[in-house]
Motif scaffolding. Structure first.
Motif, mmCIF file in Angstrom:
data_model
loop_
_atom_site.group_PDB
_atom_site.id
_atom_site.type_symbol
_atom_site.label_atom_id
_atom_site.label_comp_id
_atom_site.label_asym_id
_atom_site.label_seq_id
_atom_site.Cartn_x
_atom_site.Cartn_y
_atom_site.Cartn_z
ATOM 1 N N LYS B 22 0.989 -1.203 0.210
ATOM 2 C CA LYS B 22 -0.026 0.153 0.077
ATOM 3 C C LYS B 22 0.731 1.459 -0.026
ATOM 4 C CE LYS B 22 -3.261 -0.568 3.344
ATOM 5 N NZ LYS B 22 -4.293 -0.564 4.208
ATOM 6 N N LYS B 23 2.010 1.164 0.870
ATOM 7 C CA LYS B 23 2.739 2.402 1.030
ATOM 8 C C LYS B 23 3.503 2.565 -0.347
ATOM 9 C CE LYS B 23 4.620 2.729 5.806
ATOM 10 N NZ LYS B 23 5.601 2.379 6.590
ATOM 11 N N LEU B 24 4.004 1.611 -0.969
ATOM 12 C CA LEU B 24 4.783 1.676 -2.282
ATOM 13 C C LEU B 24 3.856 2.181 -3.230
ATOM 14 C CD1 LEU B 24 7.436 1.104 -3.611
ATOM 15 C CD2 LEU B 24 6.475 -0.954 -4.511
ATOM 16 N N ASP B 40 15.708 7.058 -0.181
ATOM 17 C CA ASP B 40 15.948 5.880 0.492
ATOM 18 C C ASP B 40 14.662 5.166 0.993
ATOM 19 O OD1 ASP B 40 18.685 7.387 2.713
ATOM 20 O OD2 ASP B 40 18.642 5.815 0.838
ATOM 21 N N GLU B 41 13.719 5.599 1.234
ATOM 22 C CA GLU B 41 12.366 5.031 1.869
ATOM 23 C C GLU B 41 12.026 4.085 0.930
ATOM 24 O OE1 GLU B 41 9.983 7.820 3.657
ATOM 25 O OE2 GLU B 41 8.789 6.227 4.596
ATOM 26 N N ALA B 42 12.095 4.667 -0.511
ATOM 27 C CA ALA B 42 11.490 3.889 -1.573
ATOM 28 C C ALA B 42 12.369 2.643 -1.718
ATOM 29 C CB ALA B 42 11.424 4.712 -2.877
ATOM 30 N N LEU B 43 13.850 2.793 -1.561
ATOM 31 C CA LEU B 43 14.653 1.593 -1.510
ATOM 32 C C LEU B 43 14.351 0.619 -0.760
ATOM 33 C CD1 LEU B 43 18.122 3.171 -2.642
ATOM 34 C CD2 LEU B 43 16.669 1.536 -4.113
ATOM 35 N N GLN B 44 13.972 1.250 0.897
ATOM 36 C CA GLN B 44 13.982 0.423 1.823
ATOM 37 C C GLN B 44 12.707 -0.567 1.457
ATOM 38 O OE1 GLN B 44 14.715 -0.193 4.801
ATOM 39 N NE2 GLN B 44 16.668 1.277 5.331
ATOM 40 N N THR B 58 8.788 -5.024 -11.940
ATOM 41 C CA THR B 58 8.392 -3.680 -11.704
ATOM 42 C C THR B 58 9.206 -3.103 -10.740
ATOM 43 O OG1 THR B 58 6.178 -4.184 -12.578
ATOM 44 C CG2 THR B 58 6.850 -1.745 -11.676
ATOM 45 N N LEU B 59 9.484 -3.659 -9.706
ATOM 46 C CA LEU B 59 10.113 -3.049 -8.527
ATOM 47 C C LEU B 59 11.698 -3.038 -8.599
ATOM 48 C CD1 LEU B 59 8.345 -4.653 -5.414
ATOM 49 C CD2 LEU B 59 7.944 -2.476 -6.480
ATOM 50 N N TRP B 60 12.196 -4.111 -9.447
ATOM 51 C CA TRP B 60 13.769 -3.866 -9.800
ATOM 52 C C TRP B 60 13.839 -2.977 -10.788
ATOM 53 C CZ3 TRP B 60 16.997 -6.422 -6.920
ATOM 54 C CH2 TRP B 60 16.878 -7.722 -6.262
ATOM 55 N N ASN B 61 12.944 -2.519 -11.764
ATOM 56 C CA ASN B 61 13.111 -1.426 -12.684
ATOM 57 C C ASN B 61 13.039 -0.178 -11.888
ATOM 58 O OD1 ASN B 61 13.463 -2.478 -15.220
ATOM 59 N ND2 ASN B 61 11.110 -3.190 -15.030
ATOM 60 N N TYR B 62 12.311 -0.192 -11.039
ATOM 61 C CA TYR B 62 12.095 1.126 -10.025
ATOM 62 C C TYR B 62 13.398 1.450 -9.463
ATOM 63 C CZ TYR B 62 9.882 4.413 -6.924
ATOM 64 O OH TYR B 62 9.438 5.467 -6.126
ATOM 65 N N ARG B 63 14.255 0.370 -8.671
ATOM 66 C CA ARG B 63 15.037 0.549 -8.247
ATOM 67 C C ARG B 63 16.386 0.980 -9.125
ATOM 68 N NH1 ARG B 63 15.642 -1.745 -3.106
ATOM 69 N NH2 ARG B 63 17.450 -1.809 -2.779
ATOM 70 N N ARG B 64 16.355 0.352 -10.497
ATOM 71 C CA ARG B 64 17.342 0.969 -11.370
ATOM 72 C C ARG B 64 17.060 2.428 -11.787
ATOM 73 N NH1 ARG B 64 16.941 -4.638 -13.176
ATOM 74 N NH2 ARG B 64 15.051 -4.581 -14.379
ATOM 75 N N GLU B 65 15.760 2.782 -11.745
ATOM 76 C CA GLU B 65 15.595 4.101 -12.091
ATOM 77 C C GLU B 65 16.268 5.114 -11.037
ATOM 78 O OE1 GLU B 65 11.805 6.124 -12.916
ATOM 79 O OE2 GLU B 65 11.525 4.153 -13.724
ATOM 80 N N ILE B 66 16.180 4.683 -9.774
ATOM 81 C CA ILE B 66 16.552 5.594 -8.709
ATOM 82 C C ILE B 66 18.255 5.172 -8.649
ATOM 83 C CG2 ILE B 66 16.868 5.434 -6.159
ATOM 84 C CD1 ILE B 66 14.006 4.209 -6.008
ATOM 85 N N LEU B 67 18.881 4.191 -9.005
ATOM 86 C CA LEU B 67 20.358 4.099 -8.880
ATOM 87 C C LEU B 67 21.005 4.716 -9.996
ATOM 88 C CD1 LEU B 67 20.384 0.035 -8.006
ATOM 89 C CD2 LEU B 67 20.818 2.127 -6.399
ATOM 90 N N THR B 68 20.182 4.773 -11.291
ATOM 91 C CA THR B 68 20.547 5.701 -12.314
ATOM 92 C C THR B 68 20.909 7.109 -12.149
ATOM 93 O OG1 THR B 68 19.130 4.109 -13.579
ATOM 94 C CG2 THR B 68 20.477 5.701 -15.054
ATOM 95 N N HIS B 69 20.270 7.544 -11.295
ATOM 96 C CA HIS B 69 20.360 8.951 -10.995
ATOM 97 C C HIS B 69 21.514 9.371 -9.898
ATOM 98 C CE1 HIS B 69 16.445 9.112 -13.008
ATOM 99 N NE2 HIS B 69 16.810 10.377 -13.265
ATOM 100 N N LEU B 70 22.267 8.363 -9.395
ATOM 101 C CA LEU B 70 23.300 8.745 -8.705
ATOM 102 C C LEU B 70 24.252 9.357 -9.297
ATOM 103 C CD1 LEU B 70 23.305 5.308 -6.675
ATOM 104 C CD2 LEU B 70 22.399 7.632 -5.690
ATOM 105 N N GLU B 71 25.077 10.669 -9.152
ATOM 106 C CA GLU B 71 26.016 11.185 -9.865
ATOM 107 C C GLU B 71 27.302 10.908 -9.127
ATOM 108 O OE1 GLU B 71 22.888 14.383 -11.653
ATOM 109 O OE2 GLU B 71 24.070 15.151 -10.158
ATOM 110 N N ASP B 72 27.339 11.331 -7.687
ATOM 111 C CA ASP B 72 28.790 11.364 -7.253
ATOM 112 C C ASP B 72 29.347 9.652 -7.095
ATOM 113 O OD1 ASP B 72 30.817 12.359 -5.338
ATOM 114 O OD2 ASP B 72 29.945 10.421 -4.069
ATOM 115 N N GLU B 73 30.414 9.595 -7.862
ATOM 116 C CA GLU B 73 31.009 8.190 -8.112
ATOM 117 C C GLU B 73 31.469 7.514 -6.580
ATOM 118 O OE1 GLU B 73 34.136 7.575 -11.594
ATOM 119 O OE2 GLU B 73 35.166 6.768 -9.634
ATOM 120 N N ASP B 74 31.627 8.157 -5.674
ATOM 121 C CA ASP B 74 31.999 7.337 -4.445
ATOM 122 C C ASP B 74 30.563 6.757 -3.951
ATOM 123 O OD1 ASP B 74 34.690 9.292 -3.349
ATOM 124 O OD2 ASP B 74 34.724 7.226 -4.223
#
Lengths: 367, 571
Positions: B22-24, B40-44, B58-74
């Motif tokens: 429901k939350k998702l 963070d909460e979405a990833l949790q 669909t949830l893996w895709n959602y995570r991939r979308e979030i991860l794609t937006h990370l800019e800082d290499e570290d």
């Protein structure tokens, strides 16, 4: 591993418990146990196993067709007013994303809503089995949604956002195009190249290029080529003979899917149907096949399991029945080996397709 | 699917899961990327749901979308590594989840500082638990991305096979590695017709590529032989072995036949083709001819034999010579046929020339000889052994006619003792090999008569595309049930003898232009079955004694009406 001869079971007359299997599928349609929760996203395919299973058992009268048909149509991704979501068309596995229930358009735009190629395939099959005329299927959307799933190498994703890609989804795509009598939804030439590329050194098919030969993927390859009408074009007679040999060698008592793996009920269909499509099923040993399938029958609960003394599940229950149907078990309807529905449902499809062609033709030359 | 589930506090888990879903749904609808905490909460949430159901694509895709937006290499490195640990725990629970493996592949490929050695170790661990599954694909990707040397991977397969010969997946992996060691391009095959330029090759498929093998590879046979002697009934090594020795047939026009008096051309190909697609071109004395190609029987859109009629008068002048060429444009190959002052001409490669029927490469005859010796030794140690089929194939590659007796004996053993479950298949295969031998005998004798009767137990007909030139065929005293549509490929047939079979279908006796005599004594043909015979204009003698049709009322007048050209009718 030496082939084991279970001598006392060899020609035992094991009973086929038809009523138990009918009840098994009825229960499948009502409630699924908790451990099936992870299959929520593919619920429509489980519906297909139950419906087609009941069809093979000639027991569809226990199903409320009207209710089922409505539920299936509620899984169709309907085009929005402006048709901006056409390339997400098809059928969902279930309502898990949370789209409000609706069987007629226009649809609601949602960033993560799309069809799933295997659900579209099983959805269309299920509608045919229930006697629906597919008039509420939005062909334009289904085919547009299918087209975007095919990638450069000829294989298909399952969903437009991407997923793994392999020969299973080519089979789903070919079945969809075949049923809708419209091949504009896929580039068949590219698909054939991918299929050929999946032919392994030992003359059977893997999931994709460089992958291990497997009875299930071999079924997908051969059935797809048959549905496309390109079997003799894509494979030479020598290749076909070698494929026949590899498949014939999969019988141990029942069938396994790969050398040195244990036999498993579902391969009585995957490999059996492949042999049927290649015209050599009559060379298999029917009695041993039957004995094995029935040894996985659950005498209490109904259904079939992959191995003896294991829990039955809808997939193996359905494919076990199909395996028995191939060898001509009495009281079971015949199954169309390429499309994986009964011949009865297939004839219904043929009549529909004739009507579509007649209607297309009747626009011209009306008096 | 065969999984054993442990029952925990099932109902509680289910309720929690519903709550999370429901939350998702709320977050998915909102889809706001700017707020980091939100991500963070979405990833949790998705993490918890995916632990219970890793096939929720669909949830893996959602995570991939979030991860794609990370800019800082570290930051990306940290989060991607956390993703890999999460995936490991998912895979521990369900090592067969497509979603998990696919996601892991995606993450590994994008990791700023990947640790491929660790990924390989993960593969080793997974393979030790279940050596037949998904992990192989992932391993292939890791090997490719990190440029692991092929030799190292070959050693890996050596170890796996050494500890377990039955590991078919290892043999398979090996088959994909060996061609990488010896890439080299294949040489074009030698020219077949005098004075012709060499046929060009179409790009080889993965299987054929390997067959241009160099001497070192023969060392591999030792590994394979060790596998046989340890467990001769294991299928893995046998399939691999036959692949090492095997070969594929090149695509070509195998025969062009011209009947000058009928002004007809028949072309036989090495495989079924669709000549109506415009890929077949006929040239007479340098002039392209406008002709319509048809297959021998309306059943076939794809056929190994195609026919066309030349415009009247073009080649009926038998006193003159002509040059005819058939071009198969799709495969860049052609065949010439010189038309001399005779009523018919042809140009072909014989079955003996091409070692047509051998499935195994005859290039390494000495190797095959020693292989046959080894396998025969094995068979002596363990007489009831499935290597009999391989022995048969080796014999056919070396000397099909010389080993005919042994071959038949081995088939009997296979059918009756070793593998009786597949005896119907072996009968079919044996029929095929006997037909091949008959074709070879026919060609050595340089006659156009094909005879395979008595004691041969033919259950099926095949290789009919090789019988284009046959004038007389004798199939008497076998177990045939029909003369199938493919039989129409025998365009030169004048006499058919098929007594003492169980024939009830004559579909293949279709528009055979030279057919004069047909003998069908003691079959099970009825009047309806005889219909196709009406299509043969020169049929004058028909022997139907011992068939049910002779009992039909008014049979003579019915047949006179159906087959007016038949003057000599025996009932």
């Amino acid at each position: 591993m030496a082939e084991e001869e279970n001598q006392f079971e060899e020609f035992e007359q094991i009973d086929f418990l038809k009523d138990r299997h009918v009840r098994f599928f009825q229960r499948t349609l009502q409630v699924l146990p908790e451990r099936y929760a992870s299959l929520e996203t593919t619920r429509l395919s489980i519906l297909f196993f139950a419906l087609s299973g009941l069809d093979v058992l000639d027991a569809l009268e226990v199903v409320d067709s009207k209710v089922m048909i409505e539920w299936i149509y509620s899984q169709q991704v309907l085009p929005t007013q402006d048709k901006s979501n056409l390339n997400r068309g098809g059928f969902r596995g279930s309502a898990h994303i949370g789209i409000p229930y609706s069987t007629k358009g226009p649809g609601v735009l949602h960033p993560y809503d799309s069809g799933h190629v295997a659900m579209t395939y099983t959805g269309l099959c299920s509608l045919l089995i229930l006697g629906d005329d597919l008039s509420r299927v939005n062909k334009e959307a289904v085919l547009a949604g299918l087209k975007v799933l095919q990638i450069e190498d000829g294989s298909f994703y399952a969903v437009p956002e991407g997923s793994e890609n392999d020969i299973r989804f080519i089979y789903c795509a070919a079945s969809i195009c075949y049923m809708l009598d419209d091949w504009s939804g896929m580039d068949t030439q590219k698909a054939i190249e991918y299929i050929r590329g999946s032919l392994s050194y030992d003359n059977a098919f893997g999931q994709g290029a460089g992958r291990e030969s497997h009875g299930g993927w071999t079924y997908c390859a051969i059935a797809s080529l048959c549905l496309m009408g390109r079997l003799d074009e894509a494979l030479s007679p020598r290749e076909l003979n070698r494929i026949r040999r590899w498949c014939i060698m999969r019988q141990q008592s029942g069938f396994h899917g790969r050398p040195n793996k244990p036999v498993d009920t579902c391969y009585s269909f995957w490999v059996g149907a492949t042999l049927e499509l290649l015209d050599v099923f009559q060379f298999t040993h029917f009695e041993k096949n039957r004995s094995f399938i029935l040894s996985t029958q659950d005498r209490l609960v109904g259904g079939f399991a992959k191995w003896p003394d294991s829990h039955p599940d809808p997939l193996h229950a359905y494919l076990g029945l199909c395996g028995l149907s191939l060898i001509g078990e009495p009281d079971l309807r015949k199954v169309h080996p390429a499309l994986n529905i009964t011949q009865r449902a297939f004839q219904h499809l043929q009549q529909l397709q004739q009507t579509w062609r007649d209607n297309a033709g009747s626009c011209v030359g009306r008096q | 699917h065969g999984r054993v589930k442990v029952k925990t506090t099932a109902q509680q888990e289910e309720e929690k899961r519903k709550e999370r879903e429901k939350k998702l749904k709320v977050y998915v609808a909102a889809r706001d990327r700017k707020d980091g905490v939100f991500d963070d909460e979405a990833l949790q949430l998705t993490q918890q749901l995916l632990s219970a159901n890793p096939d929720f694509a669909t949830l893996w895709n959602y995570r991939r979308e979030i991860l794609t937006h990370l800019e800082d290499e570290d930051e990306a490195q940290k989060i991607y590594e956390a993703e890999l640990s999460f995936l490991e725990s998912c895979l521990k629970v369900n090592p067969k989840s497509y979603g998990s493996w696919h996601h892991r592949g995606w993450v590994s490929a994008r990791l700023p500082r990947p640790d491929w050695a660790r990924e390989l170790r993960l593969c080793d661990r997974c393979l030790s638990l279940d050596d037949r599954n998904h992990c192989w694909d992932y391993r292939r990707m890791v090997v490719k991305m990190s440029s692991v040397p092929v030799k190292q991977e070959l050693e890996f397969t050596d170890r796996l096979i050494g500890s377990n010969f039955s590991n078919y997946s290892s043999w398979h992996y090996r088959s994909t590695l060996l061609p990488l060691l010896h890439p080299g391009s294949p040489e074009p095959p030698p020219s077949r017709c005098d004075g012709d330029p060499p046929h060009s090759c179409s790009p080889p498929s993965p299987q054929t590529h390997f067959h241009r093998v160099c001497e070192e590879q023969l060392l591999k046979y030792e590994l394979v032989q060790n596998a046989f002697f340890t467990d001769p009934n294991d299928q893995s090594a046998w399939f691999y072995y036959r692949w090492l020795l095997g070969r594929e047939r090149e695509e070509m026009i195998s025969c062009a036949y011209v009947s000058r008096e009928q002004e007809r051309v028949a072309v036989a190909f090495s495989r079924p083709v669709n000549a109506q697609s415009g890929s077949l071109l006929l040239v007479l004395d340098g002039q392209p001819q406008r002709v319509e190609w048809r297959s021998v029987h309306p059943h076939f859109k794809h056929s190994p034999v195609w026919i066309c009629d030349l415009p009247p008068g073009t080649i009926s002048d038998i006193a003159n010579e002509h040059n005819l060429t058939v071009h198969w444009t799709e495969k860049h190959t052609h065949r010439d046929c010189a038309l001399y002052t005779r009523s018919e001409s042809w140009c072909r490669d014989t079955a003996t020339d091409l070692e047509l029927f051998s499935e195994l490469s005859v290039e390494k005859t000495s190797v095959l000889q020693s292989e046959l010796q080894s396998v025969n030794q094995l068979q002596e140690l363990e007489p009831l052994n499935k290597c009999l089929l391989t022995i048969i194939l080796l014999m056919r590659a070396l000397d099909p006619l010389g080993y005919e007796k042994e071959t038949l004996a081995h088939f009997q053993t296979l059918k009756q003792e070793v593998d009786s479950m597949r005896s119907a298949y072996y009968s079919d295969l044996c029929s095929k090999f006997m037909i091949e031998n008959t074709i070879l005998k026919m060609e050595y004798a340089e006659v156009r008569v094909f005879s395979i009767s008595d004691r041969q137990n033919l259950t099926t007909l095949c290789h009919l595309d090789q019988l284009l030139l046959v004038t007389h065929i004798n199939l008497s005293s076998n177990q045939l049930r029909r003369l199938p549509p493919q039989f129409a490929m025998l365009q030169c047939l004048e006499v058919v003898e098929a007594d003492n079979n169980s024939i009830e279908n004559l579909e293949g006796v279709y528009h055979l232009p030279k057919l004069e005599e047909v003998s069908l004594k003691n079959n099970i043909s009825t009047l309806a079955d005889l219909q196709p015979l009406a299509s043969c204009p020169k049929l004058r003698r028909l022997d139907l004694r011992g068939n049910p049709v002779t009992q039909t009322a008014n049979v003579e007048s019915e047949l006179a009406e159906l087959l007016p050209s038949v003057a000599d009718l025996l009932l």
